[in-house]
Design a protein around this motif. Structure first.
Motif, PDB file in Angstrom:
ATOM      1  N   LYS A 139       2.612  -0.832  -2.754  1.00  6.70           N
ATOM      2  CA  LYS A 139       1.439  -0.467  -3.544  1.00  6.70           C
ATOM      3  C   LYS A 139       0.211  -0.292  -2.667  1.00  6.70           C
ATOM      4  O   LYS A 139      -0.629   0.576  -2.927  1.00  6.70           O
ATOM      5  CB  LYS A 139       1.205  -1.544  -4.605  1.00  6.70           C
ATOM      6  N   THR A 140       0.051  -1.080  -1.628  1.00  7.46           N
ATOM      7  CA  THR A 140      -1.122  -1.011  -0.759  1.00  7.46           C
ATOM      8  C   THR A 140      -0.688  -0.977   0.696  1.00  7.46           C
ATOM      9  O   THR A 140       0.427  -1.403   1.046  1.00  7.46           O
ATOM     10  CB  THR A 140      -2.050  -2.221  -0.978  1.00  7.46           C
ATOM     11  N   VAL A 141      -1.597  -0.493   1.539  1.00  8.23           N
ATOM     12  CA  VAL A 141      -1.341  -0.466   2.979  1.00  8.23           C
ATOM     13  C   VAL A 141      -1.297  -1.884   3.536  1.00  8.23           C
ATOM     14  O   VAL A 141      -0.542  -2.178   4.472  1.00  8.23           O
ATOM     15  CB  VAL A 141      -2.430   0.371   3.681  1.00  8.23           C
ATOM     16  N   GLN A 142      -2.081  -2.769   2.976  1.00  6.83           N
ATOM     17  CA  GLN A 142      -2.139  -4.145   3.467  1.00  6.83           C
ATOM     18  C   GLN A 142      -0.772  -4.828   3.386  1.00  6.83           C
ATOM     19  O   GLN A 142      -0.392  -5.572   4.280  1.00  6.83           O
ATOM     20  CB  GLN A 142      -3.173  -4.924   2.666  1.00  6.83           C
ATOM     21  N   LYS A 186       5.329   0.514  17.557  1.00  4.69           N
ATOM     22  CA  LYS A 186       5.913   1.440  16.586  1.00  4.69           C
ATOM     23  C   LYS A 186       5.107   1.456  15.293  1.00  4.69           C
ATOM     24  O   LYS A 186       4.921   2.512  14.683  1.00  4.69           O
ATOM     25  CB  LYS A 186       7.356   1.031  16.311  1.00  4.69           C
ATOM     26  N   ALA A 187       4.625   0.288  14.895  1.00  2.30           N
ATOM     27  CA  ALA A 187       3.858   0.207  13.648  1.00  2.30           C
ATOM     28  C   ALA A 187       2.540   0.949  13.758  1.00  2.30           C
ATOM     29  O   ALA A 187       2.075   1.557  12.785  1.00  2.30           O
ATOM     30  CB  ALA A 187       3.600  -1.251  13.286  1.00  2.30           C
ATOM     31  N   THR A 188       1.906   0.924  14.929  1.00  2.16           N
ATOM     32  CA  THR A 188       0.591   1.544  15.113  1.00  2.16           C
ATOM     33  C   THR A 188       0.675   2.950  15.673  1.00  2.16           C
ATOM     34  O   THR A 188      -0.348   3.529  16.055  1.00  2.16           O
ATOM     35  CB  THR A 188      -0.256   0.683  16.056  1.00  2.16           C
ATOM     36  N   GLN A 189       1.852   3.498  15.737  1.00  2.00           N
ATOM     37  CA  GLN A 189       2.022   4.835  16.297  1.00  2.00           C
ATOM     38  C   GLN A 189       1.309   5.857  15.414  1.00  2.00           C
ATOM     39  O   GLN A 189       1.474   5.886  14.197  1.00  2.00           O
ATOM     40  CB  GLN A 189       3.518   5.159  16.398  1.00  2.00           C
ATOM     41  N   PRO A 193       1.715   4.504   2.068  1.00  2.00           N
ATOM     42  CA  PRO A 193       1.210   3.469   2.987  1.00  2.00           C
ATOM     43  C   PRO A 193       1.695   3.683   4.419  1.00  2.00           C
ATOM     44  O   PRO A 193       0.972   3.353   5.371  1.00  2.00           O
ATOM     45  CB  PRO A 193       1.771   2.178   2.392  1.00  2.00           C
ATOM     46  N   GLN A 194       2.898   4.233   4.602  1.00  2.00           N
ATOM     47  CA  GLN A 194       3.400   4.472   5.957  1.00  2.00           C
ATOM     48  C   GLN A 194       2.547   5.485   6.706  1.00  2.00           C
ATOM     49  O   GLN A 194       2.426   5.408   7.935  1.00  2.00           O
ATOM     50  CB  GLN A 194       4.852   4.978   5.885  1.00  2.00           C
ATOM     51  N   ALA A 195       1.928   6.420   5.961  1.00  2.00           N
ATOM     52  CA  ALA A 195       1.098   7.433   6.617  1.00  2.00           C
ATOM     53  C   ALA A 195      -0.285   6.899   6.954  1.00  2.00           C
ATOM     54  O   ALA A 195      -0.999   7.484   7.776  1.00  2.00           O
ATOM     55  CB  ALA A 195       0.968   8.666   5.716  1.00  2.00           C
ATOM     56  N   ARG A 196      -0.675   5.793   6.368  1.00  2.00           N
ATOM     57  CA  ARG A 196      -2.019   5.250   6.578  1.00  2.00           C
ATOM     58  C   ARG A 196      -2.033   3.932   7.330  1.00  2.00           C
ATOM     59  O   ARG A 196      -3.103   3.421   7.658  1.00  2.00           O
ATOM     60  CB  ARG A 196      -2.698   5.044   5.212  1.00  2.00           C
TER      61      ARG A 196
END
Length: 836
Positions: free
Chosen positions: A449-452, A480-483, A499-502
């Motif tokens: 639901k959220t990026v957090q 990989k997470a911050t790519q 959320p994966q795109a942000r």
């Protein structure tokens, strides 16, 4: 009335019957007297309106004739005018009245005679409802059920439909009294005409024990959408009454699909499922089918949607099992007392005990099932279910699998990411790190639901690797997470993106990443991550401070200053104030070039809001005092008095005056005092004037000090600020003369008069009154009176005159000479003190 007629006025029913049955020609000599000839002649002559003559004849006989004579006249009149309703009504009332006090069983023959009278009247008057109702009421007293019922039926057939209500008003009570099949048949006929009274019919059926028919009638009215309860009952209330009837009389009711009816109610009344499931089970218990009752309870507790319904069913289920076990235990005790044994019964008891224990153990799981049926997206309840299984690993895994399949990430209630993390931790605790990683790989692909939530899951994955001493793998996971692309234009708050795109713009993710690399990596790697954070423009003030401190720890001071400058490009006031404060403090401590520092201070003060200006100006002035010129510092302090907020301006002026006095002497502060008095509000300007006057007094400039007091007097109301005038008075006593003291008093009076006509005077009076109330002054009226008298005396006194003494009389009796009391005058001039 003659005495012989009075003596014959009381006749028995036998005599009345004789008058009815005897031929008129034979008894006229006995029942027709000479006094009756006039009425007889009127009857013979009045052929056009015979009713009037007969009524006059009847009235005469009523007053002067015997009962037998009255009956004789009534009979003759009704035979002559057989269609006269009035005559028949009077005659029937007369006959009923004379048998009403007799026992219908003992005098049955006399009652039958009256019945025959009614029958003869109804031959031609069968459309008259009053004749029928009187006849029916008369029959109901005789307790002849069949005859009365048939007469009711005849009345209904004879009268038009509009008149039936008058008959049914008597027929229904008769039916209720008759009871049995008769009542049921009568009510069935009544229901065809008045279906709205079905509830009364149902009550009768229940009283008579016709439960099947009552249930069928309930079904009829429930199927009729036009039916409205006369008792104000709703559809569900009628349904409840039907269910109670079906359950309470389950053995007596035949031919009705009770289970189907109750199940249809369960589907229809979703808010009463608990009660209806319990009713269905109670129905089977009443029928003696315990297994089907248990099936109903089980189906109920596994399908209801609310805890209230579940509690209702479960409590009934537990009570049922306890009652069955109690009965079996009593039977076992009886067998033991008789010395007999029954292995099958003991085995059945053991099974039921085990079943009951299992039911009680299942209760937490069943409650959890109810809550999950309400909302399968409730992550908190899924976590509770995992906890209920304890060490049962197979069920724990199955529960996690079911939860992940059931929960919609966009509708999850609670932290869905934590559910995934706990699932992975479960395998991690078991030593199966491979499966834990597989779960995490699947988890980071879930559209939360959220990026957090996604960022926290990446952090959980990295922490899992850290717990297992896989530091390089943890760094790889965070990388990989911050790519992200070199120049990311993604908006972190764009809900249309996944959320994966942000997630690459999550500050929490980068903060953990930089802390991780700082702990296990090199300085260059850490700097690269910090630089990447600045490129993505997600740095926070804390990020700026941490990066600068890191570089400062490694002796990269200039680079740390550049970090502060990059941070100041990102943030504006008020956040920039804290960064400038740290930056300038560290720059001053490094003792870099003075011109560079001046440029930095000027940049910091360029757009600085007034409420943040004071610390920066003080720091700037301190720099000039330490490394520059004192006059530069004074110019900075002077700028500060103009730039700071109103709350800090007086304090800034005090600081400026102190610095100027210490550097250039007291005389240099005069222009500063003058500007402060102009710039500050009245209250603060008055305080500044007192300080200015005190300085001039120390310098020996008495006239300048007096002039300052005179200027400050316009800000001091004598009523609410006596302290100022006390100081001026002390000053004049020490340094003035009589003329200057009088001038001070004149100014005081003029100021007071000014405040008396000013709006601010009203406010000052209110403040003074409130202060007196706080101090507990109880004689406010007397003090006000004294103050007004003093004002009048001052107003009436000649100009320049100051009274040496003032006396006030003490209150005493009228006509007595009041003693005098001396009161000190605060404005009296101490000439001795002046000479000294």
């Amino acid at each position: 009335m003659p005495a012989e007629i009075v003596s014959r006025s009381r006749a028995t029913p036998m005599e009345i019957d004789g008058a009815e049955s005897t031929d008129v020609t034979k008894i006229d000599m006995f029942l027709i007297s000479d006094d009756d000839n006039q009425y007889e002649q009127d009857i013979l002559r009045n052929t056009f309106d015979p009713l009037k003559a007969w009524l006059a004849y009847i009235e005469y006989k009523t007053n002067y004739g015997t009962v037998q004579e009255q009956a004789f006249i009534y009979e003759r009149a009704c035979k002559e005018l057989p269609r006269s309703y009035k005559l028949w009504k009077m005659y029937l009332d007369f006959r009923v009245k004379h048998v009403s006090g007799l026992n219908p069983a003992k005098y049955e023959a006399q009652y039958d005679k009256v019945n025959d009278c009614f029958e003869r009247a109804l031959v031609l008057l069968n459309k008259m409802p009053r004749i029928w109702t009187d006849y029916l009421e008369f029959l109901m007293k005789q307790c002849k059920i069949t005859k009365t019922r048939r007469t009711f039926d005849r009345a209904l057939r004879a009268l038009p439909l509009a008149q039936h209500n008058r008959i049914w008003t008597l027929y229904k009570p008769f039916a209720n009294t008759a009871s049995g099949p008769t009542a049921v048949k009568i009510w069935k006929r009544y229901m065809q005409v008045h279906p709205e009274d079905a509830e009364d019919f149902i009550e009768l059926l229940v009283e008579l024990g016709h439960y099947t028919e009552a249930a069928k009638k309930y079904i009829d009215i429930l199927d009729d959408p036009r039916f409205k309860s006369k008792k104000g009952l709703g559809h569900f209330q009628l349904w409840s009454e039907l269910c109670d009837l079906l359950v309470n009389h389950a053995r007596e009711i035949k031919g009705i699909p009770v289970e189907k009816i109750i199940r249809s109610g369960i589907q229809k009344f979703s808010d009463q499922k608990g009660k209806l499931w319990s009713s269905l089970a109670t129905y089977w218990i009443t029928r003696g089918d315990f297994e089907r009752a248990r099936d109903a309870y089980e189906e109920g507790i596994t399908t209801v949607m609310t805890v209230r319904d579940f509690t209702h069913i479960f409590d009934a289920y537990a009570e049922f099992e306890e009652s069955v076990i109690g009965t079996l235990m009593e039977e076992a005790a009886d067998r033991a007392a008789e010395g007999a044994t029954d292995e099958d019964a003991d085995y059945d008891l053991d099974i039921r005990m085990m079943r009951f224990e299992q039911l009680m153990d299942r209760r937490p799981f069943l409650v959890n099932d109810v809550l999950l049926r309400q909302n399968p997206n409730n992550v908190i309840e899924w976590e509770k279910r995992v906890g209920l299984w304890g060490e049962n690993k197979q069920e724990v895994v199955q529960t996690y699998t079911d939860a992940i399949a059931a929960v919609n990430p966009k509708k999850a209630v609670g932290q869905f990411n934590q559910l995934w993390a706990n699932y992975a931790k479960f395998y991690e605790k078991g030593g199966d790190l491979r499966n834990a990683r597989i779960i995490m790989e699947k988890a980071v692909k879930v559209p939360f639901k959220t990026v957090q939530e996604l960022a926290e899951l990446w952090v959980e994955w990295a922490e899992m690797e850290l717990r297992n001493n896989n530091f390089n793998r943890a760094v790889e996971i965070m990388a990989k997470a911050t790519q992200a692309p070199k120049r990311s234009t993604v908006d972190y708050f764009d809900e249309t993106l996944t959320p994966q795109a942000r997630v690459h713009k999550s500050w929490k993710l980068w903060s953990f990443y930089v802390d991780l690399v700082e702990s296990v990596g090199t300085l260059d790697e850490t700097k690269a991550i910090y630089d990447r954070i600045f490129e993505l423009r997600i740095a926070t003030p804390q990020t700026v401070v941490n990066y600068a401190n890191l570089l400062e720890e490694h002796k990269y001071f200039e680079e740390s200053f550049k970090v502060y400058e990059r941070g100041l490009d990102l943030f504006r006031y008020p956040i920039a104030f804290e960064l400038w404060n740290l930056y300038l403090t560290k720059a001053c401590a490094r003792r870099i070039d003075i011109e560079r520092l001046r440029d930095l201070f000027e940049q910091a003060l360029e757009d600085c809001p007034p409420k943040f200006a004071k610390p920066l100006y003080l720091m700037y002035g301190n720099l000039e005092e330490e490394r520059g010129l004192a006059r530069h510092a004074m110019r900075i302090y002077e700028r500060a008095t103009r730039a700071v907020s109103d709350e800090d301006r007086k304090e800034m002026f005090d600081f400026y005056i102190t610095k100027s006095a210490s550097n250039f002497g007291l005389t240099s502060t005069r222009p500063i005092y003058e500007r402060a008095i102009e710039a500050l509000p009245d209250k603060e300007a008055k305080e500044m004037c007192l300080k200015f006057a005190e300085m001039e007094r120390r310098l020996g400039e008495i006239d300048r000090a007096r002039a300052i007091y005179g200027h400050a007097s316009q800000f001091a109301d004598p009523r609410i600020d006596p302290g100022f005038w006390k100081k001026w008075e002390t000053f004049e006593v020490q340094h003035g003369n009589e003329d200057t003291f009088k001038e001070m008093l004149r100014i005081k009076r003029s100021v007071q008069a000014q405040y008396n006509t000013d709006v601010s005077f009203i406010a000052s009076q209110a403040v003074a009154r409130s202060q007196q109330q706080k101090d507990g002054v109880s004689s406010a009226v007397d003090e006000t009176k004294d103050a007004m008298e003093a004002l009048e005396r001052e107003a009436n006194a000649p100009v320049g005159f100051v009274a040496a003494k003032d006396t006030a009389p003490i209150k005493g009796t009228i006509g007595d000479e009041a003693p005098k009391q001396t009161v000190a005058n605060t404005e009296e001039i101490d000439l001795d003190a002046m000479e000294e």
